[in-house]
Motif scaffolding. Structure first.
Motif, mmCIF file in Angstrom:
data_model
loop_
_atom_site.group_PDB
_atom_site.id
_atom_site.type_symbol
_atom_site.label_atom_id
_atom_site.label_comp_id
_atom_site.label_asym_id
_atom_site.label_seq_id
_atom_site.Cartn_x
_atom_site.Cartn_y
_atom_site.Cartn_z
ATOM 1 N N SER A 59 0.837 -1.205 0.000
ATOM 2 C CA SER A 59 0.000 0.000 0.000
ATOM 3 C C SER A 59 0.866 1.248 0.000
ATOM 4 C CB SER A 59 -0.922 -0.001 1.223
ATOM 5 O OG SER A 59 -1.796 -1.113 1.191
ATOM 6 N N VAL A 60 1.940 1.227 0.768
ATOM 7 C CA VAL A 60 2.875 2.361 0.784
ATOM 8 C C VAL A 60 3.486 2.561 -0.595
ATOM 9 C CG1 VAL A 60 5.059 3.204 1.715
ATOM 10 C CG2 VAL A 60 3.394 2.137 3.236
ATOM 11 N N VAL A 61 3.913 1.460 -1.222
ATOM 12 C CA VAL A 61 4.495 1.542 -2.566
ATOM 13 C C VAL A 61 3.467 2.091 -3.558
ATOM 14 C CG1 VAL A 61 5.411 0.194 -4.497
ATOM 15 C CG2 VAL A 61 6.153 -0.303 -2.166
ATOM 16 N N ALA A 62 2.227 1.611 -3.462
ATOM 17 C CA ALA A 62 1.171 2.064 -4.373
ATOM 18 C C ALA A 62 0.930 3.558 -4.229
ATOM 19 C CB ALA A 62 -0.118 1.291 -4.112
ATOM 20 N N VAL A 63 0.876 4.041 -2.986
ATOM 21 C CA VAL A 63 0.638 5.473 -2.758
ATOM 22 C C VAL A 63 1.808 6.295 -3.296
ATOM 23 C CG1 VAL A 63 0.381 7.254 -0.996
ATOM 24 C CG2 VAL A 63 -0.901 5.124 -0.796
ATOM 25 N N CYS A 64 3.024 5.817 -3.107
ATOM 26 C CA CYS A 64 4.188 6.534 -3.641
ATOM 27 C C CYS A 64 4.117 6.637 -5.165
ATOM 28 C CB CYS A 64 5.471 5.836 -3.214
ATOM 29 S SG CYS A 64 5.869 6.006 -1.458
ATOM 30 N N LEU A 65 3.714 5.550 -5.812
ATOM 31 C CA LEU A 65 3.592 5.562 -7.274
ATOM 32 C C LEU A 65 2.491 6.522 -7.727
ATOM 33 C CD1 LEU A 65 3.986 1.753 -8.065
ATOM 34 C CD2 LEU A 65 5.624 3.574 -8.544
ATOM 35 N N ILE A 66 1.375 6.510 -7.007
ATOM 36 C CA ILE A 66 0.266 7.405 -7.354
ATOM 37 C C ILE A 66 0.683 8.859 -7.186
ATOM 38 C CG2 ILE A 66 -2.045 8.164 -6.664
ATOM 39 C CD1 ILE A 66 -2.594 5.211 -5.890
ATOM 40 N N MET A 67 1.394 9.161 -6.090
ATOM 41 C CA MET A 67 1.838 10.537 -5.854
ATOM 42 C C MET A 67 2.862 10.969 -6.899
ATOM 43 S SD MET A 67 0.111 11.802 -3.355
ATOM 44 C CE MET A 67 -1.241 10.858 -4.075
ATOM 45 N N GLY A 68 3.725 10.041 -7.297
ATOM 46 C CA GLY A 68 4.683 10.371 -8.348
ATOM 47 C C GLY A 68 3.991 10.694 -9.661
ATOM 48 N N TYR A 69 2.978 9.888 -9.981
ATOM 49 C CA TYR A 69 2.180 10.156 -11.180
ATOM 50 C C TYR A 69 1.476 11.502 -11.070
ATOM 51 C CZ TYR A 69 -1.909 10.051 -14.211
ATOM 52 O OH TYR A 69 -2.883 10.393 -15.107
ATOM 53 N N GLY A 70 0.888 11.765 -9.895
ATOM 54 C CA GLY A 70 0.170 13.020 -9.698
ATOM 55 C C GLY A 70 1.074 14.230 -9.793
ATOM 56 N N TYR A 71 2.292 14.109 -9.281
ATOM 57 C CA TYR A 71 3.257 15.213 -9.355
ATOM 58 C C TYR A 71 3.654 15.468 -10.809
ATOM 59 C CZ TYR A 71 7.348 18.096 -8.335
ATOM 60 O OH TYR A 71 8.261 19.129 -8.288
ATOM 61 N N TYR A 72 3.936 14.391 -11.527
ATOM 62 C CA TYR A 72 4.278 14.523 -12.948
ATOM 63 C C TYR A 72 3.119 15.130 -13.726
ATOM 64 C CZ TYR A 72 5.124 13.172 -17.799
ATOM 65 O OH TYR A 72 5.275 13.200 -19.170
ATOM 66 N N ASN A 73 1.925 14.645 -13.454
ATOM 67 C CA ASN A 73 0.740 15.097 -14.170
ATOM 68 C C ASN A 73 0.494 16.588 -13.962
ATOM 69 O OD1 ASN A 73 -1.072 13.930 -15.953
ATOM 70 N ND2 ASN A 73 -2.691 13.762 -14.440
ATOM 71 N N MET A 74 0.733 17.066 -12.742
ATOM 72 C CA MET A 74 0.519 18.483 -12.439
ATOM 73 C C MET A 74 1.538 19.363 -13.154
ATOM 74 S SD MET A 74 -1.276 20.764 -10.711
ATOM 75 C CE MET A 74 -1.940 20.410 -9.086
ATOM 76 N N HIS A 75 2.772 18.897 -13.239
ATOM 77 C CA HIS A 75 3.851 19.730 -13.773
ATOM 78 C C HIS A 75 4.068 19.575 -15.273
ATOM 79 C CE1 HIS A 75 4.698 19.797 -9.459
ATOM 80 N NE2 HIS A 75 5.455 20.846 -9.672
ATOM 81 N N HIS A 76 3.489 18.540 -15.862
ATOM 82 C CA HIS A 76 3.678 18.280 -17.290
ATOM 83 C C HIS A 76 2.454 18.788 -18.051
ATOM 84 C CE1 HIS A 76 5.153 16.336 -20.893
ATOM 85 N NE2 HIS A 76 3.998 15.694 -21.036
ATOM 86 N N VAL A 77 2.594 19.963 -18.660
ATOM 87 C CA VAL A 77 1.468 20.609 -19.340
ATOM 88 C C VAL A 77 1.362 20.107 -20.777
ATOM 89 C CG1 VAL A 77 0.489 22.806 -20.099
ATOM 90 C CG2 VAL A 77 1.668 22.661 -17.891
ATOM 91 N N VAL A 78 0.157 19.700 -21.162
ATOM 92 C CA VAL A 78 -0.073 19.205 -22.518
ATOM 93 C C VAL A 78 -1.033 20.135 -23.254
ATOM 94 C CG1 VAL A 78 0.289 16.825 -21.793
ATOM 95 C CG2 VAL A 78 -2.034 17.747 -21.831
ATOM 96 N N GLU A 79 -1.048 20.008 -24.551
ATOM 97 C CA GLU A 79 -2.008 20.744 -25.388
ATOM 98 C C GLU A 79 -3.181 19.826 -25.711
ATOM 99 O OE1 GLU A 79 -2.257 22.211 -29.996
ATOM 100 O OE2 GLU A 79 -0.464 22.835 -28.880
ATOM 101 N N THR A 80 -4.387 20.329 -25.481
ATOM 102 C CA THR A 80 -5.603 19.589 -25.829
ATOM 103 C C THR A 80 -6.342 20.366 -26.913
ATOM 104 O OG1 THR A 80 -5.785 18.684 -23.590
ATOM 105 C CG2 THR A 80 -7.767 18.641 -24.958
ATOM 106 N N ASP A 81 -6.683 19.699 -28.001
ATOM 107 C CA ASP A 81 -7.298 20.359 -29.149
ATOM 108 C C ASP A 81 -8.728 19.884 -29.362
ATOM 109 O OD1 ASP A 81 -4.945 21.822 -30.838
ATOM 110 O OD2 ASP A 81 -4.181 20.042 -29.829
ATOM 111 N N TYR A 82 -9.594 20.824 -29.695
ATOM 112 C CA TYR A 82 -10.967 20.519 -30.088
ATOM 113 C C TYR A 82 -11.246 21.219 -31.418
ATOM 114 C CZ TYR A 82 -11.633 19.262 -25.150
ATOM 115 O OH TYR A 82 -11.523 18.705 -23.901
ATOM 116 N N THR A 83 -11.965 20.548 -32.283
ATOM 117 C CA THR A 83 -12.454 21.167 -33.515
ATOM 118 C C THR A 83 -13.968 21.125 -33.485
ATOM 119 O OG1 THR A 83 -10.500 20.512 -34.789
ATOM 120 C CG2 THR A 83 -12.483 21.066 -36.027
#
Length: 324
Positions: A63-87
């Motif tokens: 569970s500790v390992v899982a939470v660490c992985l989730i937090m790492g993903y969440g940190y990356y997700n917050m700081h990694h800005v992507v472009e989303t396009d709609y037509t």
């Protein structure tokens, strides 16, 4: 297990749970993810025969390992800005490119220097119209950084202007949540900074730009004009864009002849799965593009988020809308 040990374990469990009462804190996110992981691994352990694997599943280490992985993903997700396009299609206007930016929450993740870098990235889009759709700042943005961020955002390329509406956090209405002894900005400070940098502030205002009518709503957390009052003198042959920081009154705006509604506020559901609660709010939406006839409502997850630098429920993004 003796009664004394049980009492000690109970006291420790209560002490660990108490800080999680603050649902807006990072500790609460860690705590509830840990509980969820323990529940999942505990359930799996019931189907595993006695042995080392069963002990590992029940130990809490996974569970500790899982939470660490989730937090790492969440940190990356917050700081990694992507472009989303709609037509989207319209019979009123052709070849309009809109850049939608919301929920930057300056200094929560990105400081003014980093915002300059984001501006350079977004300038590759070369939009016609730029929308700053609220919560560009918040109660943790010092005034000097508000001024610097505004100057940076004013450098966004455009042909028809940059337009800003207030969010529920911009003017520090919720107080100095994390820090102390900082000079913060009110609505008047922000308006002055925007206007000094040639960014138009729309606060329950209507602006005509060629074949486009832009309506900028005051945030719903304040007293504001009725939609009917803002629309009463609008030519319905115009391409009508409604800027509303919170994605509200979607069905109503569709019926009233609005062509496109642009919103933010939800952060796309910053922490999974709590963001899905927004999907049950009548007249609202959590994320994406909702179509009602020829009407479109687009809600962005925003350039960042609020409270902590973790985002497990959605990407950090800027949105490019091509109206054809």
């Amino acid at each position: 297990m003796t009664i004394t040990i049980k009492v000690v374990i109970t006291i420790i469990a209560v002490l660990l749970a108490l800080p999680a009462v603050n649902f807006l804190g990072l500790y609460a996110v860690l705590y509830y993810y840990f509980l969820a992981a323990c529940a999942v691994f505990g359930l799996i352990s019931h189907f595993v025969p006695a042995g080392m694997l069963k002990g590992l599943l029940q130990s809490g280490l996974l569970s500790v390992v899982a939470v660490c992985l989730i937090m790492g993903y969440g940190y990356y997700n917050m700081h990694h800005v992507v472009e989303t396009d709609y037509t989207i299609k319209s019979n009123k206007i052709n070849n309009l490119k809109i850049l939608l930016i919301s929920d930057l929450h300056t200094d929560q993740v990105f400081n003014p220097r980093q915002i300059n870098g984001l501006v350079q990235k977004m300038n590759k889009v070369n939009p016609d119209l730029v929308v700053l759709d609220g919560d560009i700042f918040d109660e943790n943005t010092p005034k000097k950084d508000m001024l610097a961020a505004t100057k940076a955002l004013s450098q966004l390329h455009n042909k028809l202007g940059i337009y800003y509406v207030y969010g529920n956090h911009d003017d520090s209405k919720y107080g100095n949540w994390h820090t102390s002894n900082r000079s913060h900005s009110n609505a008047s400070d922000i308006r002055t900074a925007m206007e000094n940098n040639h960014i138009t502030v729309l606060d329950d205002d209507v602006k005509n730009i060629g074949k486009i009518t832009l309506i900028g709503r005051r945030d719903a957390s304040y007293d504001r004009k009725l939609t009917d009052d803002l629309l009463k003198d609008v030519n319905k042959d115009q391409y009508i864009i409604m800027l509303d920081h919170q994605p509200l009154e979607i069905q109503k705006n569709a019926k009233k002849g609005v062509d496109l509604q642009l919103s933010g506020h939800t952060h796309g559901g910053q922490i999974w799965p709590t963001g899905y609660l927004n999907d049950f709010m009548p007249g609202s939406m959590r994320y994406g593009n909702k179509t009602i006839g020829s009407f479109h409502a687009i809600t962005t997850s925003g350039l960042a988020g609020w409270g902590f630098p973790i985002k497990t429920g959605s990407p950090s993004e800027y949105v490019v809308i091509n109206v054809k």
